[in-house]
Design a protein around this motif. Structure first.
Motif, PDB file in Angstrom:
ATOM      1  N   ILE A  25      -3.599  -8.870 -10.529  1.00  0.00           N
ATOM      2  CA  ILE A  25      -2.458  -8.160 -11.122  1.00  0.00           C
ATOM      3  C   ILE A  25      -1.248  -8.366 -10.215  1.00  0.00           C
ATOM      4  CG2 ILE A  25      -3.740  -6.379 -12.360  1.00  0.00           C
ATOM      5  CD1 ILE A  25      -2.917  -4.519  -9.905  1.00  0.00           C
ATOM      6  N   MET A  26      -0.100  -8.243 -10.811  1.00  0.00           N
ATOM      7  CA  MET A  26       1.150  -8.253 -10.067  1.00  0.00           C
ATOM      8  C   MET A  26       1.751  -6.861 -10.290  1.00  0.00           C
ATOM      9  SD  MET A  26       0.064 -11.326 -10.743  1.00  0.00           S
ATOM     10  CE  MET A  26       0.392 -11.579 -12.481  1.00  0.00           C
ATOM     11  N   PRO A  27       1.558  -5.948  -9.334  1.00  0.00           N
ATOM     12  CA  PRO A  27       1.760  -4.519  -9.620  1.00  0.00           C
ATOM     13  C   PRO A  27       3.212  -4.058  -9.738  1.00  0.00           C
ATOM     14  CG  PRO A  27       1.130  -4.821  -7.330  1.00  0.00           C
ATOM     15  CD  PRO A  27       1.040  -6.169  -7.979  1.00  0.00           C
ATOM     16  N   PHE A  28       4.153  -4.853  -9.314  1.00  0.00           N
ATOM     17  CA  PHE A  28       5.545  -4.367  -9.313  1.00  0.00           C
ATOM     18  C   PHE A  28       6.174  -4.478 -10.702  1.00  0.00           C
ATOM     19  CE2 PHE A  28       4.738  -4.563  -4.851  1.00  0.00           C
ATOM     20  CZ  PHE A  28       5.472  -3.499  -4.369  1.00  0.00           C
ATOM     21  N   PRO A  29       7.352  -3.888 -10.888  1.00  0.00           N
ATOM     22  CA  PRO A  29       7.946  -3.857 -12.240  1.00  0.00           C
ATOM     23  C   PRO A  29       8.096  -5.264 -12.827  1.00  0.00           C
ATOM     24  CG  PRO A  29       9.146  -2.407 -10.775  1.00  0.00           C
ATOM     25  CD  PRO A  29       8.177  -3.171  -9.920  1.00  0.00           C
ATOM     26  N   GLY A  30       7.429  -5.478 -13.957  1.00  0.00           N
ATOM     27  CA  GLY A  30       7.467  -6.807 -14.558  1.00  0.00           C
ATOM     28  C   GLY A  30       6.823  -7.858 -13.690  1.00  0.00           C
ATOM     29  N   GLY A  31       6.129  -7.412 -12.652  1.00  0.00           N
ATOM     30  CA  GLY A  31       5.476  -8.330 -11.720  1.00  0.00           C
ATOM     31  C   GLY A  31       6.367  -8.810 -10.591  1.00  0.00           C
ATOM     32  N   ILE A  32       7.635  -8.347 -10.577  1.00  0.00           N
ATOM     33  CA  ILE A  32       8.616  -8.914  -9.644  1.00  0.00           C
ATOM     34  C   ILE A  32       9.182  -7.819  -8.727  1.00  0.00           C
ATOM     35  CG2 ILE A  32      10.760 -10.251  -9.472  1.00  0.00           C
ATOM     36  CD1 ILE A  32      10.189 -11.099 -12.451  1.00  0.00           C
ATOM     37  N   VAL A  33       9.364  -8.160  -7.449  1.00  0.00           N
ATOM     38  CA  VAL A  33       9.953  -7.229  -6.475  1.00  0.00           C
ATOM     39  C   VAL A  33      11.317  -7.755  -6.056  1.00  0.00           C
ATOM     40  CG1 VAL A  33       9.513  -5.962  -4.354  1.00  0.00           C
ATOM     41  CG2 VAL A  33       7.630  -7.129  -5.508  1.00  0.00           C
ATOM     42  N   ARG A  34      12.317  -6.905  -6.102  1.00  0.00           N
ATOM     43  CA  ARG A  34      13.613  -7.344  -5.575  1.00  0.00           C
ATOM     44  C   ARG A  34      13.900  -6.712  -4.210  1.00  0.00           C
ATOM     45  NH1 ARG A  34      18.277  -4.433  -7.711  1.00  0.00           N
ATOM     46  NH2 ARG A  34      17.887  -2.232  -7.449  1.00  0.00           N
ATOM     47  N   SER A  35      13.017  -5.805  -3.783  1.00  0.00           N
ATOM     48  CA  SER A  35      13.271  -5.125  -2.511  1.00  0.00           C
ATOM     49  C   SER A  35      12.124  -5.381  -1.541  1.00  0.00           C
ATOM     50  CB  SER A  35      13.437  -3.619  -2.756  1.00  0.00           C
ATOM     51  OG  SER A  35      12.255  -3.111  -3.365  1.00  0.00           O
ATOM     52  N   GLY A  36      11.920  -6.629  -1.208  1.00  0.00           N
ATOM     53  CA  GLY A  36      10.901  -6.954  -0.225  1.00  0.00           C
ATOM     54  C   GLY A  36      11.157  -6.174   1.057  1.00  0.00           C
ATOM     55  N   SER A  37      10.096  -5.791   1.737  1.00  0.00           N
ATOM     56  CA  SER A  37      10.274  -4.899   2.890  1.00  0.00           C
ATOM     57  C   SER A  37       9.685  -5.495   4.152  1.00  0.00           C
ATOM     58  CB  SER A  37       9.636  -3.545   2.599  1.00  0.00           C
ATOM     59  OG  SER A  37       8.254  -3.716   2.360  1.00  0.00           O
ATOM     60  N   LYS A  38      10.126  -4.945   5.246  1.00  0.00           N
ATOM     61  CA  LYS A  38       9.511  -5.254   6.545  1.00  0.00           C
ATOM     62  C   LYS A  38       8.843  -3.975   7.032  1.00  0.00           C
ATOM     63  CE  LYS A  38      13.444  -4.027   9.507  1.00  0.00           C
ATOM     64  NZ  LYS A  38      14.376  -3.496   8.487  1.00  0.00           N
ATOM     65  N   VAL A  39       7.974  -4.115   8.005  1.00  0.00           N
ATOM     66  CA  VAL A  39       7.310  -2.940   8.554  1.00  0.00           C
ATOM     67  C   VAL A  39       8.285  -2.189   9.456  1.00  0.00           C
ATOM     68  CG1 VAL A  39       5.412  -2.145  10.004  1.00  0.00           C
ATOM     69  CG2 VAL A  39       5.057  -4.037   8.428  1.00  0.00           C
ATOM     70  N   GLY A  40       8.343  -0.874   9.323  1.00  0.00           N
ATOM     71  CA  GLY A  40       9.156  -0.034  10.207  1.00  0.00           C
ATOM     72  C   GLY A  40      10.605   0.079   9.769  1.00  0.00           C
ATOM     73  N   SER A  41      11.326   0.928  10.505  1.00  0.00           N
ATOM     74  CA  SER A  41      12.715   1.222  10.163  1.00  0.00           C
ATOM     75  C   SER A  41      13.392   1.825  11.389  1.00  0.00           C
ATOM     76  CB  SER A  41      12.744   2.223   9.005  1.00  0.00           C
ATOM     77  OG  SER A  41      14.002   2.835   8.896  1.00  0.00           O
ATOM     78  N   ASN A  62      -2.215  -8.911  -6.177  1.00  0.00           N
ATOM     79  CA  ASN A  62      -3.475  -8.294  -5.754  1.00  0.00           C
ATOM     80  C   ASN A  62      -4.599  -8.931  -6.548  1.00  0.00           C
ATOM     81  OD1 ASN A  62      -1.909  -6.624  -4.223  1.00  0.00           O
ATOM     82  ND2 ASN A  62      -2.384  -4.757  -5.352  1.00  0.00           N
ATOM     83  N   GLY A  63      -5.679  -9.244  -5.875  1.00  0.00           N
ATOM     84  CA  GLY A  63      -6.784  -9.900  -6.579  1.00  0.00           C
ATOM     85  C   GLY A  63      -8.125  -9.394  -6.113  1.00  0.00           C
ATOM     86  N   ILE A  64      -9.126  -9.624  -6.947  1.00  0.00           N
ATOM     87  CA  ILE A  64     -10.481  -9.199  -6.582  1.00  0.00           C
ATOM     88  C   ILE A  64     -10.997 -10.040  -5.413  1.00  0.00           C
ATOM     89  CG2 ILE A  64     -12.865  -9.014  -7.398  1.00  0.00           C
ATOM     90  CD1 ILE A  64     -11.025  -6.972  -8.668  1.00  0.00           C
ATOM     91  N   GLY A  65     -10.694 -11.330  -5.432  1.00  0.00           N
ATOM     92  CA  GLY A  65     -11.177 -12.195  -4.366  1.00  0.00           C
ATOM     93  C   GLY A  65     -10.057 -13.033  -3.777  1.00  0.00           C
ATOM     94  N   GLU A  66     -10.335 -13.603  -2.610  1.00  0.00           N
ATOM     95  CA  GLU A  66      -9.351 -14.438  -1.936  1.00  0.00           C
ATOM     96  C   GLU A  66      -8.970 -15.631  -2.820  1.00  0.00           C
ATOM     97  OE1 GLU A  66     -10.784 -15.339   1.957  1.00  0.00           O
ATOM     98  OE2 GLU A  66      -8.962 -16.410   2.534  1.00  0.00           O
ATOM     99  N   ASP A  67      -9.975 -16.210  -3.473  1.00  0.00           N
ATOM    100  CA  ASP A  67      -9.710 -17.372  -4.312  1.00  0.00           C
ATOM    101  C   ASP A  67      -8.839 -17.022  -5.527  1.00  0.00           C
ATOM    102  OD1 ASP A  67     -11.096 -18.987  -2.636  1.00  0.00           O
ATOM    103  OD2 ASP A  67     -12.961 -18.943  -3.792  1.00  0.00           O
ATOM    104  N   ASP A  68      -9.031 -15.788  -6.024  1.00  0.00           N
ATOM    105  CA  ASP A  68      -8.214 -15.357  -7.166  1.00  0.00           C
ATOM    106  C   ASP A  68      -6.735 -15.297  -6.770  1.00  0.00           C
ATOM    107  OD1 ASP A  68     -10.471 -14.958  -8.840  1.00  0.00           O
ATOM    108  OD2 ASP A  68     -10.854 -13.056  -7.837  1.00  0.00           O
ATOM    109  N   VAL A  69      -6.483 -14.748  -5.592  1.00  0.00           N
ATOM    110  CA  VAL A  69      -5.095 -14.641  -5.124  1.00  0.00           C
ATOM    111  C   VAL A  69      -4.520 -16.029  -4.850  1.00  0.00           C
ATOM    112  CG1 VAL A  69      -3.598 -13.730  -3.297  1.00  0.00           C
ATOM    113  CG2 VAL A  69      -5.494 -12.341  -4.159  1.00  0.00           C
ATOM    114  N   ARG A  70      -5.350 -16.887  -4.281  1.00  0.00           N
ATOM    115  CA  ARG A  70      -4.890 -18.246  -3.971  1.00  0.00           C
ATOM    116  C   ARG A  70      -4.510 -18.989  -5.258  1.00  0.00           C
ATOM    117  NH1 ARG A  70      -8.679 -19.499  -0.869  1.00  0.00           N
ATOM    118  NH2 ARG A  70      -7.575 -19.247   1.086  1.00  0.00           N
TER     119      ARG A  70
END
Lengths: 298, 270
Positions: free
Chosen positions: A193-209, A247-255
Motif C-alpha cells: 500500500i501507499m498510505p499517504f493521500p493519493g499515495g503521494i507525500v509532499r511533506s517528506g520529513s527528517k528525524v528531529g526538529s 509499505n509491503g508485506i515482504g522486502e521483495d514486495d516493496v522492491r
C-alpha cells in the motif's frame, strides 16, 4: 544511471520492520465495500500521528470473496503487534461495524492472531451468535440493518514499512503528474500500500526538529523554497519534489513496487520535466531494510 | 502397509464392545497381539481372534466388515487415523471421538457421535436416536467435529449439542435439536414433531417447515443471512451436500425456545 533522461541517484531508501495484517471487507455492492475500506483507512498515513498506516490493497470480486459479495482487501501496518491490534479494533469498530451491509473477514493466515470480531461481538449485548465454520470462528452481531458478520481473529505477520522514492521535477504539476502515474501502476501490485493521500507525500520529513516536542520536521534539503538558505540537495532546475512511501508485506514486495513506480515515472522522464529520482534515508543507521535505487532498477 | 481388516466370523446374539479398536490403542501392536486382545461380548471377555478374522497390518487404517448391529462403541475415543465399517454398526458409534475419520456404509444404532469433540463421522445409511446427542448422565452432547448422515435419523438428533455440525440428508425424527445448547444442525429432508423443543441456542437449518414447532417459538420473519453463504460453501466438498449453497441465504427464521433462553434459531430456506 539515467533512464529516459532522468537520473537515478546513487542512494537508497531506508525501511523499517513493522507488523501487518490484511482484512477483507465485503458489502452489498463494490461502492459500499469501498466506502468502508476508505473510511477505516482514513487518517492512517503515518504511525507518528495515526497509530497505524493503512490502505486499500485491492478490490475483490464476488467469486473470490469469502461470502460471495464484492469486497476490498485492506492492509494495516503498525510499529508493534500490540499497536496494530489496538488500532485495528478501533478502526473496524468505528468504520466497518457502522457501515451499512458490511461483513468483515481475515485476509491472512498465520499463527500470531489478533482480535477482529473477538471484542466487537460485545456490541451485540448478549444477542450475538458464534458460528464455527470450516475451522474459523465467526460472530453474528445483530444490528439495525440486519446482521454484522465478522471473523473472530485475523493474523499478523512481520512486514516492511517506509520504502520510498523521491520524484524531483521542474514544476509542481510535473512532479504530481509523474507521481500519479507511478501510483496508478503500483496500485495493481499485491501486498503493498501507499498510505499517504493519493499515495503521494509532499511533506517528506527528517528525524528531529529544533522544537523538542517534535520527533519529525520538514526535510529542508528538499524544499525548493529554502534553496540558497540551507544545504540544499536541489539544483536550480528543480522546483518541486514529491515522495511515494511504500509499505509491503515482504522486502521483495516493496522492491518490486519501487521498481514499478520509478519505471512509470521514468516513462515520462526528462521530456516531462522529471530531472531526478532520489530516496529518503537516515544514513543507514536506523532501518533494517535498504533499497538501493540503482540495484532496484538494474 | 495394508489396512487392518476385521471380518466378523458370525453374528453375535450378545453385544460386543469394540472400543479397544481405535488406531491409537492398536498403535505399535503386532497382529499376533491384536488377535489376543480381549473384547467384552455380553458379560464375558473373548479373544478378538475368536470373534473376527484379521488381516493387514496398519492400525491407522482399520476396516471392519460386519452386517451385525451388535458391534457397539466402534471408534469410541479415537483421536486420529481412520476406521471404515463395511456394513452396519451398533450403538455409541464414535462416542467421545476426538479426531480422525470414521465412516459406515450402512445403518448405525443409537447415540452415534455422542459426546464427540472433533473429527468426522460419516454415515451412509440411517442413524438411530440421539445422533450427536447426550446420553444419560451426560450434560452435553456433541462438542465439536462433523457428522454427516446420508439417510434418516431417529428422534432427538443433536440433543444437548454444544458445538460442531450435523448434516442430515434425509429426514430427522421428532424432537430434533432438543435442548440444543449451540452448534449447527442441517436437515435436508423433513424434521419431525416438536422440533427444537427446549433449544437454548444454536442453529437448526431446514429445507422445509418441520412437522410441528413448539408453541414457544416466535416468528422472526424472512431474512438474508450472510453467514449461510459461508456455511453452505464450507460443505461444497461433501458428497450429498455440495449443492446446498445454491439454495441461497434467504430464510424464514423462528426464534426459541422461549421457555429456556430463546436464543436458538430455526431457519427454513425460502
Amino acid at each position: 544511471m539515467i533512464i529516459n533522461g532522468t537520473e537515478i541517484e546513487e542512494t537508497f531508501a531506508e525501511a523499517f520492520g513493522m507488523a501487518a495484517t490484511r482484512i477483507i471487507i465485503t458489502a452489498i455492492n463494490p461502492r459500499w465495500a469501498r466506502i468502508a475500506g476508505e473510511t477505516m483507512t482514513g487518517f492512517a498515513t503515518s504511525v507518528i500521528g495515526c497509530g497505524v498506516e493503512a490502505g486499500i490493497e485491492s478490490e475483490i470480486p464476488p467469486e473470490a470473496s469469502p461470502d460471495g459479495r464484492p469486497g476490498v482487501s485492506v492492509l494495516l501496518f503498525g510499529m508493534s503487534g500490540k499497536a496494530l491490534a489496538k488500532h485495528l479494533e478501533n478502526r473496524v469498530g468505528q468504520c466497518v461495524l457502522t457501515c451499512p451491509t458490511t461483513a468483515l473477514f481475515s485476509g491472512m493466515s498465520g499463527e500470531k492472531r489478533i482480535p477482529l470480531g473477538k471484542n466487537l461481538r460485545f456490541f451485540g449485548d448478549g444477542y450475538q451468535i458464534a458460528k464455527q465454520i470450516a475451522g474459523s470462528r465467526y460472530w453474528r452481531v445483530p444490528v439495525m440493518d440486519g446482521e454484522f458478520l465478522c471473523e473472530e481473529t485475523t493474523a499478523r505477520v512481520p512486514a516492511v514499512g517506509g520504502g520510498n522514492f523521491l520524484v524531483l521535477a521542474e514544476t509542481q504539476l510535473q512532479a504530481l503528474t509523474a507521481c500519479e502515474k507511478a501510483i496508478e501502476a503500483m496500485l495493481h501490485l499485491p501486498n503493498v500500500i501507499m498510505p499517504f493521500p493519493g499515495g503521494i507525500v509532499r511533506s517528506g520529513s527528517k528525524v528531529g526538529s529544533k522544537y523538542k516536542a517534535l520527533m519529525a520536521s520538514t526535510n529542508e534539503a528538499y524544499c525548493p523554497t529554502l534553496r540558497g538558505l540551507v544545504k540544499s540537495k536541489l539544483d536550480p532546475t528543480i522546483m518541486s519534489v514529491m515522495e511515494i512511501v511504500i509499505n509491503g508485506i515482504g522486502e521483495d514486495d516493496v522492491r518490486l513496487a519501487t521498481r514499478v513506480g520509478i519505471q512509470a515515472v521514468c516513462e515520462l522522464g526528462a521530456p516531462a520535466g522529471i530531472r531526478r529520482i532520489s530516496a529518503g534515508n537516515y544514513g543507514g543507521k536506523l532501518g533494517q531494510f535498504k533499497f538501493h535505487l540503482r540495484e532496484v532498477m538494474a | 502397509m495394508s489396512a487392518l481388516i476385521l471380518r466378523l466370523r458370525q453374528s453375535s446374539h450378545q453385544r460386543i464392545d469394540m472400543s479397544p479398536f481405535t488406531p491409537e490403542r492398536l498403535a505399535d501392536m503386532k497382529l499376533s497381539d491384536i488377535v489376543q486382545l480381549p473384547l467384552w461380548q455380553g458379560n464375558q471377555q473373548v479373544a478378538c481372534g475368536d470373534l473376527f478374522t484379521l488381516s493387514g497390518d496398519d492400525p491407522q487404517d482399520i476396516v471392519i466388515q460386519s452386517d451385525s448391529d451388535r458391534l457397539d462403541e466402534i471408534g469410541s475415543g479415537m483421536t486420529n487415523g481412520s476406521i471404515h465399517i463395511e456394513g452396519c454398526a451398533g450403538a455409541y458409534l464414535g462416542r467421545s471421538m476426538g479426531g480422525g475419520s470414521l465412516s459406515v456404509s450402512g445403518d448405525v444404532g443409537i447415540a452415534a457421535g455422542c459426546n464427540m469433540s472433533a473429527g468426522t463421522l460419516t454415515i451412509a445409511g440411517n442413524a438411530g436416536d440421539l445422533l450427536g446427542g447426550a446420553i444419560t448422565g451426560e450434560r452435553q452432547g456433541m462438542r465439536g467435529g462433523k457428522i454427516l448422515v446420508k439417510g434418516n435419523t431417529g428422534d432427538r438428533a443433536g440433543d444437548q449439542m454444544r458445538r460442531g455440525t450435523i448434516l442430515i440428508s434425509g429426514n430427522a425424527g421428532d424432537y430434533c435439536a432438543s435442548r440444543m445448547i449451540a452448534g449447527t444442525l442441517v436437515v435436508l429432508g423433513e424434521a419431525g414433531a416438536k422440533t427444537g423443543l427446549a433449544m437454548r441456542r444454536g442453529t437448526l437449518l431446514l429445507s422445509q417447515e418441520p412437522v410441528s414447532l413448539p408453541a414457544t417459538f416466535n416468528d422472526n420473519g424472512k431474512h438474508n443471512l450472510n453467514f449461510l453463504t459461508l456455511l453452505t460453501r464450507s460443505f461444497q466438498d461433501q458428497a450429498g451436500f455440495s449443492d446446498m449453497w445454491e439454495r441461497g441465504s434467504r430464510v424464514q427464521r423462528w426464534l426459541g425456545d422461549l421457555g429456556c433462553d430463546g436464543k436458538g434459531e430455526i431457519l427454513v430456506w425460502c
